[in-house]
Design a protein around this motif. Structure first.
Motif, short mmCIF file in Angstrom:
data_model
loop_
_atom_site.label_atom_id
_atom_site.label_comp_id
_atom_site.label_asym_id
_atom_site.label_seq_id
_atom_site.Cartn_x
_atom_site.Cartn_y
_atom_site.Cartn_z
N TRP A 21 0.82 -1.21 0.00
CA TRP A 21 0.00 0.00 0.00
C TRP A 21 0.86 1.26 0.00
N LEU A 22 1.92 1.24 0.80
CA LEU A 22 2.75 2.43 0.94
C LEU A 22 3.66 2.62 -0.27
N LYS A 23 4.28 1.55 -0.74
CA LYS A 23 5.19 1.65 -1.89
C LYS A 23 4.46 2.09 -3.16
N SER A 24 3.21 1.66 -3.29
CA SER A 24 2.44 2.02 -4.48
C SER A 24 1.87 3.44 -4.40
N MET A 132 -5.89 -12.21 -4.59
CA MET A 132 -6.80 -11.80 -3.52
C MET A 132 -8.25 -11.99 -3.98
N VAL A 133 -9.02 -12.74 -3.21
CA VAL A 133 -10.42 -12.97 -3.52
C VAL A 133 -11.27 -12.34 -2.41
N VAL A 134 -12.28 -11.58 -2.80
CA VAL A 134 -13.01 -10.74 -1.86
C VAL A 134 -14.50 -11.08 -1.85
N PHE A 135 -15.05 -11.13 -0.64
CA PHE A 135 -16.50 -11.21 -0.44
C PHE A 135 -16.92 -10.06 0.46
N SER A 136 -18.00 -9.39 0.13
CA SER A 136 -18.50 -8.27 0.93
C SER A 136 -19.93 -8.54 1.38
N ASP A 143 -18.52 2.39 -3.24
CA ASP A 143 -17.28 3.18 -3.13
C ASP A 143 -16.24 2.45 -2.30
N THR A 144 -16.68 1.84 -1.20
CA THR A 144 -15.74 1.11 -0.34
C THR A 144 -15.22 -0.14 -1.04
N LYS A 145 -16.08 -0.82 -1.78
CA LYS A 145 -15.63 -1.99 -2.54
C LYS A 145 -14.52 -1.60 -3.51
N ARG A 146 -14.70 -0.47 -4.18
CA ARG A 146 -13.67 -0.01 -5.13
C ARG A 146 -12.39 0.37 -4.39
N PHE A 147 -12.52 1.03 -3.25
CA PHE A 147 -11.35 1.43 -2.45
C PHE A 147 -10.56 0.21 -1.99
N VAL A 148 -11.28 -0.80 -1.48
CA VAL A 148 -10.63 -2.02 -1.01
C VAL A 148 -9.94 -2.74 -2.17
N ALA A 149 -10.63 -2.84 -3.30
CA ALA A 149 -10.03 -3.52 -4.46
C ALA A 149 -8.78 -2.80 -4.94
N ASP A 150 -8.83 -1.46 -4.91
CA ASP A 150 -7.66 -0.69 -5.33
C ASP A 150 -6.49 -0.91 -4.39
N LEU A 152 -5.95 -3.58 -2.48
CA LEU A 152 -5.48 -4.96 -2.62
C LEU A 152 -4.70 -5.17 -3.92
N SER A 153 -5.01 -4.37 -4.94
CA SER A 153 -4.32 -4.54 -6.22
C SER A 153 -2.83 -4.25 -6.13
N ALA A 154 -2.41 -3.58 -5.06
CA ALA A 154 -0.98 -3.35 -4.85
C ALA A 154 -0.25 -4.66 -4.57
N SER A 155 -1.01 -5.70 -4.17
CA SER A 155 -0.40 -6.98 -3.82
C SER A 155 -0.62 -8.06 -4.88
N GLY A 156 -1.30 -7.73 -5.98
CA GLY A 156 -1.50 -8.71 -7.03
C GLY A 156 -2.87 -8.58 -7.67
N GLU A 157 -3.39 -9.70 -8.15
CA GLU A 157 -4.69 -9.72 -8.81
C GLU A 157 -5.82 -9.78 -7.78
N VAL A 158 -6.95 -9.15 -8.12
CA VAL A 158 -8.11 -9.11 -7.22
C VAL A 158 -9.35 -9.55 -7.98
N THR A 159 -10.12 -10.43 -7.37
CA THR A 159 -11.42 -10.78 -7.93
C THR A 159 -12.42 -10.91 -6.80
N THR A 160 -13.70 -10.93 -7.13
CA THR A 160 -14.74 -10.97 -6.11
C THR A 160 -15.63 -12.20 -6.29
N ILE A 161 -16.26 -12.62 -5.19
CA ILE A 161 -17.29 -13.65 -5.25
C ILE A 161 -18.51 -13.11 -4.52
N ASP A 162 -19.70 -13.53 -4.97
CA ASP A 162 -20.94 -13.08 -4.34
C ASP A 162 -21.48 -14.10 -3.34
#
Length: 271
Positions: A21-24, A132-136, A143-150, A152-162
């Motif tokens: 998060w910090l380096k990016s 990183m796989v995310v469930f909310s 807006d928060t979903k987008r913030f969290v995904a952004d 997490l993207s500093a650490s690799g690929e991000v996808t979501t499940i419902d």
């Protein structure tokens, strides 16, 4: 600067994500408050410029963070999370990277009005190559979903499940999956040694071959099956080896059994 994120736990995964998060530049050090009781782990977070403390009571009284990230072992989730209950008024979203702990557990601790995000990362996140796989839950805003995904993207690929029920399968595939690949490298190294190669050469060939093949699969745009066919000449050396691995679906069946064993264990840990 206002505290935007509180990180509860700065072990290997928490520190890896924080560093990303910090380096990016996605977060400034002054926007992060790290709570870590272990002095060595706390000090390395401090060297990144973040405010740190041994416990949650030291977080400024007027802080209203966007996120509280729970990055501790599942065994201590309840005790650790309860210390942050003062942020459970709906304005702060809680993000957990603990395996096997359902959103319902956090809702039970923090209240049913709390926005909860579950994330299953894996160890390659430490070098920015993670999955990183995310469930909310229903209370997390877009807006928060987008913030969290952004973040997490500093650490690799991000996808979501419902469907949160799929998180056990996620754990079995990408969460535990790096260990399967590490073991494959170990096994290929042993096979290379038994074929007569020196140990150092065997290790290099096994590791670089796995790395190169994975990179090609990721970057070529071709399906893995197509890439496999491209390197397999009829009645050639690769075909001879694949007959051992693919005959009677041996490797597919073995991996299916392995993933199912991991999935069932994840289900058990979540009870």
């Amino acid at each position: 600067m206002t505290i935007r994120l509180v990180l509860a736990g700065c072990g290997n995964m928490g520190y890896a994500m924080l560093s990303g998060w910090l380096k990016s530049g996605k977060l400034a050090p002054s926007a992060v408050f790290v709570v870590e009781p272990n002095a060595d782990l706390r000090n390395r977070a401090a060297t990144l410029g973040c405010a740190t403390s041994t416990d949650a009571s030291s977080i400024p009284a007027d802080a209203v963070p966007d996120l509280v990230v729970i990055a501790v072992k599942p065994q201590v989730i309840r005790d650790v999370t309860a210390a942050y209950k003062r942020f459970a008024d709906g304005r702060t979203t809680f993000v957990s990277i603990a395996a096997g702990t359902p959103a319902a557990t956090f809702e039970e601790i923090l209240g049913s009005r709390t926005p909860i995000v579950r994330c299953m990362p894996n160890t390659p996140a430490a070098i920015g190559k993670g999955m990183m796989v995310v469930f909310s839950n229903r209370l997390v805003s877009e807006d928060t979903k987008r913030f969290v995904a952004d973040l997490l993207s500093a650490s690799g690929e991000v996808t979501t499940i419902d469907d949160e029920g799929l998180m056990d399968a996620v754990t079995a595939v990408s969460g535990s999956g790096p260990a399967y690949i590490f073991h494959f490298i170990e096994a290929l190294t042993v096979a290379a040694e038994r074929a007569g190669l020196p140990t150092a050469t065997a290790k290099l060939l096994a590791m670089q071959t796995v790395y190169g093949a994975a990179s090609l699969a990721a970057e070529s745009g071709e399906e893995p099956g197509v890439l496999r066919q491209q390197v397999t000449s009829p009645k050639g050396t690769t075909a001879a080896a694949l007959e051992v691995l693919m005959g009677e679906d041996r490797l597919t069946n073995l991996l299916t059994r392995a993933v199912e064993a991991a999935r069932l264990r994840s289900v058990e840990l979540g009870k």
